[in-house]
Design a protein around this motif. Sequence first.
Motif, PDB file in Angstrom:
ATOM      1  N   MET A   1       0.841  -1.195   0.000  1.00  0.00           N
ATOM      2  CA  MET A   1       0.000   0.000   0.000  1.00  0.00           C
ATOM      3  C   MET A   1       0.882   1.252   0.000  1.00  0.00           C
ATOM      4  SD  MET A   1      -2.807   1.252   2.845  1.00  0.00           S
ATOM      5  CE  MET A   1      -3.870  -0.156   2.539  1.00  0.00           C
ATOM      6  N   THR A   2       0.484   2.216  -0.816  1.00  0.00           N
ATOM      7  CA  THR A   2       1.225   3.478  -0.887  1.00  0.00           C
ATOM      8  C   THR A   2       1.027   4.274   0.399  1.00  0.00           C
ATOM      9  OG1 THR A   2       1.010   3.584  -3.279  1.00  0.00           O
ATOM     10  CG2 THR A   2       1.464   5.651  -2.134  1.00  0.00           C
ATOM     11  N   ILE A   3       2.090   4.878   0.861  1.00  0.00           N
ATOM     12  CA  ILE A   3       2.039   5.728   2.052  1.00  0.00           C
ATOM     13  C   ILE A   3       2.022   7.174   1.599  1.00  0.00           C
ATOM     14  CG2 ILE A   3       3.273   6.393   4.160  1.00  0.00           C
ATOM     15  CD1 ILE A   3       4.607   3.587   4.055  1.00  0.00           C
ATOM     16  N   ARG A   4       1.170   7.970   2.247  1.00  0.00           N
ATOM     17  CA  ARG A   4       1.138   9.404   1.962  1.00  0.00           C
ATOM     18  C   ARG A   4       1.359  10.183   3.253  1.00  0.00           C
ATOM     19  NH1 ARG A   4      -0.578  10.628  -3.110  1.00  0.00           N
ATOM     20  NH2 ARG A   4      -1.583   8.930  -4.272  1.00  0.00           N
ATOM     21  N   VAL A   5       2.229  11.182   3.170  1.00  0.00           N
ATOM     22  CA  VAL A   5       2.543  12.030   4.320  1.00  0.00           C
ATOM     23  C   VAL A   5       2.168  13.455   3.949  1.00  0.00           C
ATOM     24  CG1 VAL A   5       4.359  12.821   5.893  1.00  0.00           C
ATOM     25  CG2 VAL A   5       4.448  10.504   4.953  1.00  0.00           C
ATOM     26  N   ASN A   6       1.062  13.915   4.513  1.00  0.00           N
ATOM     27  CA  ASN A   6       0.523  15.239   4.147  1.00  0.00           C
ATOM     28  C   ASN A   6       0.385  15.375   2.632  1.00  0.00           C
ATOM     29  OD1 ASN A   6       0.333  16.148   6.846  1.00  0.00           O
ATOM     30  ND2 ASN A   6       2.497  16.766   6.824  1.00  0.00           N
ATOM     31  N   GLY A   7      -0.062  14.274   2.010  1.00  0.00           N
ATOM     32  CA  GLY A   7      -0.297  14.276   0.571  1.00  0.00           C
ATOM     33  C   GLY A   7       0.892  13.893  -0.281  1.00  0.00           C
ATOM     34  N   ALA A  31      10.886  -0.512   9.998  1.00  0.00           N
ATOM     35  CA  ALA A  31      11.971   0.433  10.274  1.00  0.00           C
ATOM     36  C   ALA A  31      12.194   1.362   9.083  1.00  0.00           C
ATOM     37  CB  ALA A  31      13.252  -0.324  10.609  1.00  0.00           C
ATOM     38  N   ALA A  32      12.154   0.794   7.876  1.00  0.00           N
ATOM     39  CA  ALA A  32      12.363   1.591   6.662  1.00  0.00           C
ATOM     40  C   ALA A  32      11.215   2.577   6.448  1.00  0.00           C
ATOM     41  CB  ALA A  32      12.495   0.665   5.459  1.00  0.00           C
ATOM     42  N   ALA A  33       9.995   2.115   6.609  1.00  0.00           N
ATOM     43  CA  ALA A  33       8.836   2.982   6.413  1.00  0.00           C
ATOM     44  C   ALA A  33       8.849   4.145   7.401  1.00  0.00           C
ATOM     45  CB  ALA A  33       7.549   2.170   6.563  1.00  0.00           C
ATOM     46  N   GLN A  34       9.156   3.859   8.652  1.00  0.00           N
ATOM     47  CA  GLN A  34       9.182   4.906   9.674  1.00  0.00           C
ATOM     48  C   GLN A  34      10.278   5.925   9.395  1.00  0.00           C
ATOM     49  OE1 GLN A  34       9.326   2.849  13.488  1.00  0.00           O
ATOM     50  NE2 GLN A  34       7.666   1.503  12.816  1.00  0.00           N
ATOM     51  N   GLU A  35      11.429   5.449   8.955  1.00  0.00           N
ATOM     52  CA  GLU A  35      12.523   6.358   8.615  1.00  0.00           C
ATOM     53  C   GLU A  35      12.115   7.302   7.485  1.00  0.00           C
ATOM     54  OE1 GLU A  35      16.160   8.305   8.171  1.00  0.00           O
ATOM     55  OE2 GLU A  35      15.373   7.110   9.843  1.00  0.00           O
ATOM     56  N   LEU A  36      11.485   6.769   6.472  1.00  0.00           N
ATOM     57  CA  LEU A  36      11.067   7.597   5.334  1.00  0.00           C
ATOM     58  C   LEU A  36       9.977   8.596   5.722  1.00  0.00           C
ATOM     59  CD1 LEU A  36      11.014   4.872   2.534  1.00  0.00           C
ATOM     60  CD2 LEU A  36      12.605   6.798   2.711  1.00  0.00           C
ATOM     61  N   ILE A  37       9.059   8.179   6.565  1.00  0.00           N
ATOM     62  CA  ILE A  37       7.992   9.078   7.017  1.00  0.00           C
ATOM     63  C   ILE A  37       8.572  10.223   7.837  1.00  0.00           C
ATOM     64  CG2 ILE A  37       5.995   9.254   8.565  1.00  0.00           C
ATOM     65  CD1 ILE A  37       5.281   6.357   7.634  1.00  0.00           C
ATOM     66  N   LEU A  38       9.428   9.902   8.779  1.00  0.00           N
ATOM     67  CA  LEU A  38      10.025  10.939   9.631  1.00  0.00           C
ATOM     68  C   LEU A  38      10.900  11.888   8.814  1.00  0.00           C
ATOM     69  CD1 LEU A  38      10.921   8.799  12.765  1.00  0.00           C
ATOM     70  CD2 LEU A  38       9.048  10.432  12.543  1.00  0.00           C
ATOM     71  N   GLN A 233      -0.924  14.345   8.584  1.00  0.00           N
ATOM     72  CA  GLN A 233      -1.900  13.400   8.061  1.00  0.00           C
ATOM     73  C   GLN A 233      -1.123  12.297   7.345  1.00  0.00           C
ATOM     74  OE1 GLN A 233      -4.751  15.002   5.296  1.00  0.00           O
ATOM     75  NE2 GLN A 233      -5.894  13.077   5.130  1.00  0.00           N
ATOM     76  N   ILE A 234      -1.092  11.123   7.966  1.00  0.00           N
ATOM     77  CA  ILE A 234      -0.318   9.996   7.430  1.00  0.00           C
ATOM     78  C   ILE A 234      -1.300   8.907   7.028  1.00  0.00           C
ATOM     79  CG2 ILE A 234       1.457   8.264   7.919  1.00  0.00           C
ATOM     80  CD1 ILE A 234       2.577  10.225  10.030  1.00  0.00           C
ATOM     81  N   GLU A 235      -1.264   8.534   5.754  1.00  0.00           N
ATOM     82  CA  GLU A 235      -2.160   7.514   5.224  1.00  0.00           C
ATOM     83  C   GLU A 235      -1.347   6.300   4.767  1.00  0.00           C
ATOM     84  OE1 GLU A 235      -5.293   9.463   2.566  1.00  0.00           O
ATOM     85  OE2 GLU A 235      -3.658  10.961   2.629  1.00  0.00           O
ATOM     86  N   GLY A 236      -1.896   5.120   4.963  1.00  0.00           N
ATOM     87  CA  GLY A 236      -1.262   3.889   4.479  1.00  0.00           C
ATOM     88  C   GLY A 236      -0.279   3.272   5.453  1.00  0.00           C
ATOM     89  N   TYR A 237      -0.082   3.919   6.575  1.00  0.00           N
ATOM     90  CA  TYR A 237       0.817   3.350   7.594  1.00  0.00           C
ATOM     91  C   TYR A 237       0.478   3.969   8.943  1.00  0.00           C
ATOM     92  CZ  TYR A 237       4.972   1.486   9.863  1.00  0.00           C
ATOM     93  OH  TYR A 237       5.794   0.799  10.703  1.00  0.00           O
ATOM     94  N   GLU A 238       0.423   3.118   9.960  1.00  0.00           N
ATOM     95  CA  GLU A 238       0.134   3.614  11.308  1.00  0.00           C
ATOM     96  C   GLU A 238       1.444   3.749  12.085  1.00  0.00           C
ATOM     97  OE1 GLU A 238      -2.596   2.546  15.246  1.00  0.00           O
ATOM     98  OE2 GLU A 238      -2.853   1.426  13.373  1.00  0.00           O
ATOM     99  N   MET A 239       1.821   4.988  12.363  1.00  0.00           N
ATOM    100  CA  MET A 239       3.069   5.234  13.083  1.00  0.00           C
ATOM    101  C   MET A 239       2.893   4.861  14.564  1.00  0.00           C
ATOM    102  SD  MET A 239       5.719   6.398  11.402  1.00  0.00           S
ATOM    103  CE  MET A 239       6.693   7.384  12.537  1.00  0.00           C
ATOM    104  N   PRO A 240       3.879   4.155  15.138  1.00  0.00           N
ATOM    105  CA  PRO A 240       3.818   3.855  16.569  1.00  0.00           C
ATOM    106  C   PRO A 240       4.124   5.114  17.372  1.00  0.00           C
ATOM    107  CG  PRO A 240       5.902   3.117  15.666  1.00  0.00           C
ATOM    108  CD  PRO A 240       5.081   3.608  14.495  1.00  0.00           C
ATOM    109  N   ALA A 241       3.795   5.064  18.657  1.00  0.00           N
ATOM    110  CA  ALA A 241       4.093   6.200  19.524  1.00  0.00           C
ATOM    111  C   ALA A 241       5.605   6.365  19.640  1.00  0.00           C
ATOM    112  CB  ALA A 241       3.482   5.977  20.904  1.00  0.00           C
ATOM    113  N   LEU A 242       6.069   7.594  19.602  1.00  0.00           N
ATOM    114  CA  LEU A 242       7.508   7.872  19.704  1.00  0.00           C
ATOM    115  C   LEU A 242       7.874   8.187  21.143  1.00  0.00           C
ATOM    116  CD1 LEU A 242       7.982  10.021  16.490  1.00  0.00           C
ATOM    117  CD2 LEU A 242       8.545   7.624  16.820  1.00  0.00           C
TER     118      LEU A 242
END
Length: 242
Positions: A1-7, A31-38, A233-242
């Motif tokens: 699934m594609t991830i979107r971060v604020n569009g 780990a990779a997805a979270q790194e890219l989102i952040l 607004q993060i779509e396609g991935y649920e970020m864990p609590a930091l």
Amino acid sequence: MTIRVNGIEITEDMVQAEQAHYADAPKPRDAAAQELILRELLLQKAQSLGIDTADQGAAIGALLERELHVDAVDEAACLAFYNQYPERFSSGESAVASHILFPLGEGLAGSLAKAKAEGVLDEVKANPARFADLAREHSTCPSGQQGGSLGQFGRGQMVAEFEQAVFSTAAGEIAPQLVQTQFGYHIIQVQERHEGGKVSFEEIKDRLQQYLNDMAGNKAMQAYLGQLVAAAQIEGYEMPAL
């Protein structure tokens, strides 16, 4: 699934490429997805503040330098931490020792190996200065190439028979008898003995201050990233609590 971060889209190909850097992580894809989102959130924040993002690493560095404000930990805070957690600043008993190892063997071969070990032990007792040379000549342990040196070790790091012999021999002395373990017959020379005890504040102060400063910086960074995630607004991935 594609991830979107604020569009802004983070594709699966991007995640797969980043995942190569996290092969040893328990969950490499996460780990990779979270790194890219952040990273995307940091770049978006930098851009919103007018920071040039052509060089992403430099942009993120400039952003954090501007946004993160961490007060340096002073000596009083270090001393308070030192007093609050005394168990973290104690060291166990340790020793520096060398050995010459002979194989156990069976039957006649075993008897000959023990006899040879006893002969070398007598030679070492008569001339302790030759210990390293005799280790290089006779020891079947790889440490023999370093004159038998095992370096510094603490209680619980060696087999019981060897440890008992080391910690019952004074510094600068040769253990009076051969020591038999599962590995063979050992001739042991103890160079140093160090009693366990509390590390003084003066000894640890500088390293403790660096550690606490690093901890404070990491805590501030986690809080900052948490704010960015909470506001995004993060779509396609649920970020864990930091």
